[in-house]
Every structure is written in C-alpha cells, then in structure tokens.
Design a protein around this motif. Structure first.
Motif, mmCIF file in Angstrom:
data_model
loop_
_atom_site.group_PDB
_atom_site.id
_atom_site.type_symbol
_atom_site.label_atom_id
_atom_site.label_comp_id
_atom_site.label_asym_id
_atom_site.label_seq_id
_atom_site.Cartn_x
_atom_site.Cartn_y
_atom_site.Cartn_z
ATOM 1 N N PHE A 228 0.836 -1.197 0.000
ATOM 2 C CA PHE A 228 0.000 0.000 0.000
ATOM 3 C C PHE A 228 0.874 1.252 0.000
ATOM 4 O O PHE A 228 2.002 1.234 0.505
ATOM 5 C CB PHE A 228 -0.906 0.014 1.238
ATOM 6 C CG PHE A 228 -1.581 -1.300 1.498
ATOM 7 C CD1 PHE A 228 -2.692 -1.687 0.761
ATOM 8 C CD2 PHE A 228 -1.095 -2.180 2.456
ATOM 9 C CE1 PHE A 228 -3.301 -2.914 0.978
ATOM 10 C CE2 PHE A 228 -1.692 -3.408 2.689
ATOM 11 C CZ PHE A 228 -2.809 -3.776 1.948
ATOM 12 N N MET A 229 0.328 2.331 -0.569
ATOM 13 C CA MET A 229 1.014 3.614 -0.546
ATOM 14 C C MET A 229 0.099 4.654 0.096
ATOM 15 O O MET A 229 -1.081 4.769 -0.270
ATOM 16 C CB MET A 229 1.376 4.067 -1.965
ATOM 17 C CG MET A 229 2.069 5.427 -2.007
ATOM 18 S SD MET A 229 2.325 6.034 -3.687
ATOM 19 C CE MET A 229 3.618 4.920 -4.226
ATOM 20 N N VAL A 230 0.639 5.380 1.054
ATOM 21 C CA VAL A 230 -0.120 6.455 1.693
ATOM 22 C C VAL A 230 -0.381 7.557 0.672
ATOM 23 O O VAL A 230 0.540 8.005 -0.025
ATOM 24 C CB VAL A 230 0.652 7.032 2.900
ATOM 25 C CG1 VAL A 230 -0.109 8.218 3.509
ATOM 26 C CG2 VAL A 230 0.904 5.950 3.945
ATOM 27 N N THR A 231 -1.643 7.965 0.549
ATOM 28 C CA THR A 231 -1.982 9.039 -0.393
ATOM 29 C C THR A 231 -2.474 10.308 0.304
ATOM 30 O O THR A 231 -2.289 11.402 -0.215
ATOM 31 C CB THR A 231 -3.071 8.566 -1.375
ATOM 32 O OG1 THR A 231 -4.207 8.078 -0.643
ATOM 33 C CG2 THR A 231 -2.536 7.465 -2.288
ATOM 34 N N LYS B 28 -5.296 7.529 4.352
ATOM 35 C CA LYS B 28 -5.899 6.944 3.156
ATOM 36 C C LYS B 28 -4.769 6.356 2.320
ATOM 37 O O LYS B 28 -3.647 6.856 2.346
ATOM 38 C CB LYS B 28 -6.670 7.991 2.360
ATOM 39 C CG LYS B 28 -7.839 8.596 3.108
ATOM 40 C CD LYS B 28 -8.889 7.554 3.489
ATOM 41 C CE LYS B 28 -9.641 7.049 2.281
ATOM 42 N NZ LYS B 28 -10.711 6.063 2.667
ATOM 43 N N PHE B 29 -5.077 5.301 1.560
ATOM 44 C CA PHE B 29 -4.000 4.618 0.851
ATOM 45 C C PHE B 29 -4.450 4.124 -0.513
ATOM 46 O O PHE B 29 -5.643 3.968 -0.790
ATOM 47 C CB PHE B 29 -3.472 3.448 1.684
ATOM 48 C CG PHE B 29 -4.503 2.370 1.967
ATOM 49 C CD1 PHE B 29 -4.744 1.349 1.052
ATOM 50 C CD2 PHE B 29 -5.224 2.393 3.159
ATOM 51 C CE1 PHE B 29 -5.684 0.373 1.312
ATOM 52 C CE2 PHE B 29 -6.177 1.404 3.425
ATOM 53 C CZ PHE B 29 -6.397 0.390 2.493
ATOM 54 N N GLN B 30 -3.456 3.879 -1.348
ATOM 55 C CA GLN B 30 -3.635 3.265 -2.660
ATOM 56 C C GLN B 30 -3.043 1.855 -2.605
ATOM 57 O O GLN B 30 -1.919 1.676 -2.128
ATOM 58 C CB GLN B 30 -2.895 4.084 -3.722
ATOM 59 C CG GLN B 30 -2.727 3.428 -5.075
ATOM 60 C CD GLN B 30 -4.036 3.302 -5.817
ATOM 61 O OE1 GLN B 30 -4.822 4.247 -5.866
ATOM 62 N NE2 GLN B 30 -4.288 2.140 -6.402
ATOM 63 N N VAL C 21 4.017 0.883 8.427
ATOM 64 C CA VAL C 21 4.190 2.063 7.584
ATOM 65 C C VAL C 21 5.653 2.494 7.695
ATOM 66 O O VAL C 21 6.175 2.679 8.798
ATOM 67 C CB VAL C 21 3.257 3.207 8.016
ATOM 68 C CG1 VAL C 21 3.419 4.416 7.087
ATOM 69 C CG2 VAL C 21 1.801 2.735 8.027
ATOM 70 N N VAL C 22 6.319 2.636 6.558
ATOM 71 C CA VAL C 22 7.738 2.981 6.541
ATOM 72 C C VAL C 22 7.870 4.468 6.224
ATOM 73 O O VAL C 22 7.500 4.912 5.136
ATOM 74 C CB VAL C 22 8.506 2.133 5.505
ATOM 75 C CG1 VAL C 22 9.992 2.477 5.534
ATOM 76 C CG2 VAL C 22 8.301 0.645 5.783
ATOM 77 N N THR C 23 8.373 5.231 7.182
ATOM 78 C CA THR C 23 8.484 6.679 7.045
ATOM 79 C C THR C 23 9.950 7.111 7.070
ATOM 80 O O THR C 23 10.844 6.310 7.348
ATOM 81 C CB THR C 23 7.741 7.394 8.188
ATOM 82 O OG1 THR C 23 8.569 7.390 9.371
ATOM 83 C CG2 THR C 23 6.419 6.720 8.512
ATOM 84 N N GLY D 184 3.077 9.006 -0.249
ATOM 85 C CA GLY D 184 4.148 8.309 -0.966
ATOM 86 C C GLY D 184 4.853 7.269 -0.116
ATOM 87 O O GLY D 184 5.565 6.409 -0.652
ATOM 88 N N ASP D 185 4.668 7.322 1.210
ATOM 89 C CA ASP D 185 5.254 6.298 2.076
ATOM 90 C C ASP D 185 4.576 4.951 1.814
ATOM 91 O O ASP D 185 3.387 4.892 1.475
ATOM 92 C CB ASP D 185 5.083 6.662 3.549
ATOM 93 C CG ASP D 185 5.987 7.805 3.992
ATOM 94 O OD1 ASP D 185 6.940 8.124 3.255
ATOM 95 O OD2 ASP D 185 5.737 8.382 5.073
#
Length: 361
Positions: free
Chosen positions: A74-77, A86-88, A105-107, A158-159
C-alpha cells in the motif's frame, strides 16, 4: 524460533524485508548481500533492478534467471484531519483479505505499526453487512490523534505500508509461512543458482536478477532485459496450487511438495516450445518432479522479457504458493530445492549450440 540454518535465514531476511513496487531498496540490499559473494560483477539498471553476473564462458550465451523484488502493498496518499491514512493499493489486492490486517508504515523517521480499518459492521445496514468493504472505504490507523501528530511521526504521502507476517517454519518444517513469497522465493532461487554454480564449469554467462515493479506491469523485467540482452530467460515466480478446500482440479491441480510448476500458458506469454521441451527433458533425466499449469488470468516477468530486442526464448518456473496476494502465504521447501536443482542442471547444458537449437530448431 531458535537458530535457523543459513538457507532459512536467507529466506527470512528476504521475506521480512519491505519493498512495494517503486520502493524496493531494502529488498535489493538484502539480495545484493546474499548474491554478491557468488557474482563476478554486480550492478543495477536505472529503474533499480539488481543484476548479478556469473561468467562460465565469456563468449557463451547469456542466460537470465529473474525473480522480482517487489511485493504487493500500500502507498499512503492522504492524511485526514484525525490522523487516519488513506491509501492506494500497489499491486493486486482482494478486499476480503485486507480488513483488520496489521501493517508497517515505513516513514523517513522509521517504521510505524498500523492496522487497516473501516466502519464496524454493527452500524451498517443489514444489506451492506453482506458485502465486502470497498478498498476506498478503508484506512490505516496508526494511533495518531490528528494530521499534525501523524506528520510529526514522519508520515508523508508516498510512504509505503506492507503487511505484517514474520517468517515462520511451521510444525511440519517442510512448510514455510511468510509474507511476500511472491516473489522473494524467486530472488532466493536466483541467489542459490549462482551459489550452486560456484566451482562448476558452465558454458555461458548467467545473470541472477532481482527485478522491480513486477506487480504493476512487469516493468523492471523490461528494463533489465534491455540492459542484459539475454539469449535465454527463465522467470522464477509463485503459482497457484489446487490443494486447499474449495478448489477443483479444473481451477488448479498442482500440490505443494510435488515439484516446481512450469507455466505453459498465461495472459502475457505462450511458452517457447523449444525451451519447454529442453527443460522438461532435463527434469526427466534427473528425476526432478514437475507440475504443469496454465494461468489465463496472470503473468510473470517472462511476459516482458520474451519481447525484448529480436525476441528471447523464455519460460516461467513457479513455486506453488498458498494464499498469494494476501498478508501470509505458504510454500513447501522441497519445491524450492527442486527448482534450484533443475535450473542448475539446465544452465550447465545451455551452450551456444543448444541455445541455437532451441531458438531456431
């Protein structure tokens, strides 16, 4: 779990690593660490695919063995005002396997635990309760109380977020559970092939490749193949077994532990018959079990590679994997070991004359 043997430790390191399409750096570093000792040269293309070169005969044919580095995730949007993400989906996800799953979640500030949430069924209308929750109505809860707090944690659009499932040797130790077998097992096989070729004469130049962005359109395979210009290519990936409840033999008939699969047809490639016949003859000569599958709704990196340049005779060898494209999947260790043995024996026989026969015979 206790002390793992070196091969299982490699599998753990590969599957525990996090890397969705476009964000494969961590996985690439793990693969590089394991494959570099067996390589004469190691580099990467401009999209990020890892290319490890092992020279047998310098002017021999170029043989590409490719597994893909990326996993679905998943990508954070967006970050809403209450701190929910919210994510993609990046890669193919089925809503049924997503809800209430833990993610990481990788930040830029490090890793943050989270869980995929949605409205609870208790407040939904009766008819709506019967339907799967749509991806667009899900979110990731990281325990933030506001957008500002989530930003302070380091979260940015983008994360990436990936499922949580530690590598696990099951009660029957032949069965191995992890996230991202699709397709860290292909990367492991590419590493082991180069390892097994140490000190062995082979009549070609072998490229062990970890491609990027397979799950979003076989993209890294295309750039890596243009970079290498191989004469023969074998994509190593995961496949569908038919040995769990509810699947009939007309859907899939492979079983875990009964050998690697050869894909004779998929949505992106019809198998090259000359290469198929050669590989199956080697398997028969060495009593290596094989299973045959057609996957009309999927594809592998071979679908991009075989269209490179003037065309590359290509084949996909897959490892039957239960529950792919979910948070946890299961393989059988024997299938993995047999795939490595088969590829090594195939490569040892792929000299210039055999490649010419396969290509033009």
């Amino acid at each position: 779990m206790g002390q793992l043997d070196p091969k299982l430790q490699m599998l753990k390191d590969l599957t525990d690593a996090k890397g969705i399409p476009g964000n494969e750096r961590e996985v690439r570093e793990v693969m590089r660490r394991y494959i570099e000792p067996y390589s004469d040269d190691i580099t990467q293309d401009h999209l990020g695919s890892l290319v490890a070169k092992k020279v047998g005969k310098a002017d021999g044919p170029k043989i590409m063995v490719a597994g893909h580095l990326d996993e679905i995730g998943f990508m954070v949007t967006q970050i809403d005002e209450k701190g929910f993400l919210k994510f993609q989906c990046v890669g193919g996800w089925w809503e049924q396997v997503m809800l209430a799953q833990r993610v990481t979640v990788v930040t830029k500030n490090g890793e943050i635990p989270g869980v995929i949430g949605s409205k609870p069924p208790h407040i939904l209308p009766a008819e709506e309760r019967k339907k799967p929750v749509d991806k667009k109505d899900m979110f990731i809860d990281i325990g933030a109380t506001s957008r500002e707090e989530a930003l302070a944690f380091g979260v940015r659009p983008g994360d990436m977020a990936v499922p949580v499932c530690d590598f696990t040797v099951m009660k029957n130790p032949k069965f191995l559970m992890a996230k991202a077998w699709d397709n860290r097992i292909g990367c492991a096989i590419a590493i082991d092939v180069l390892r097994e070729l140490q000190g062995i004469d082979h009549p070609n130049v072998v490229y062990g490749v970890g491609t990027v962005q397979e799950e979003v359109g076989l993209r890294g395979a295309k750039t890596a193949a243009h970079f290498i210009q191989p004469d023969i290519a074998i994509a190593v990936d995961t496949g569908i077994p038919g040995d769990t409840p509810g699947i009939s033999e007309k859907d899939a008939h492979s079983k875990l532990g009964k050998g690697p699969q050869v894909i004779v047809y998929d949505a992106r490639m019809v198998v090259h018959k000359g290469l198929l016949d050669f590989v199956t003859s080697v398997a028969e000569a060495y009593d290596i079990p094989l299973q045959y599958e057609a996957i009309p709704g999927g594809g592998t990196d071979a679908g991009s590679i075989h269209l490179t340049g003037h065309g590359v005779p290509s084949l996909a060898i897959t490892i039957a994997t239960r529950y792919i494209h979910s948070s946890a999947s299961i393989i059988h260790r024997d299938d993995y070991e047999h795939a490595v043995k088969l590829l090594v024996e195939v490569i040892k026989r792929l000299d210039g004359e055999k490649v010419k026969e396969i290509t033009f015979g």
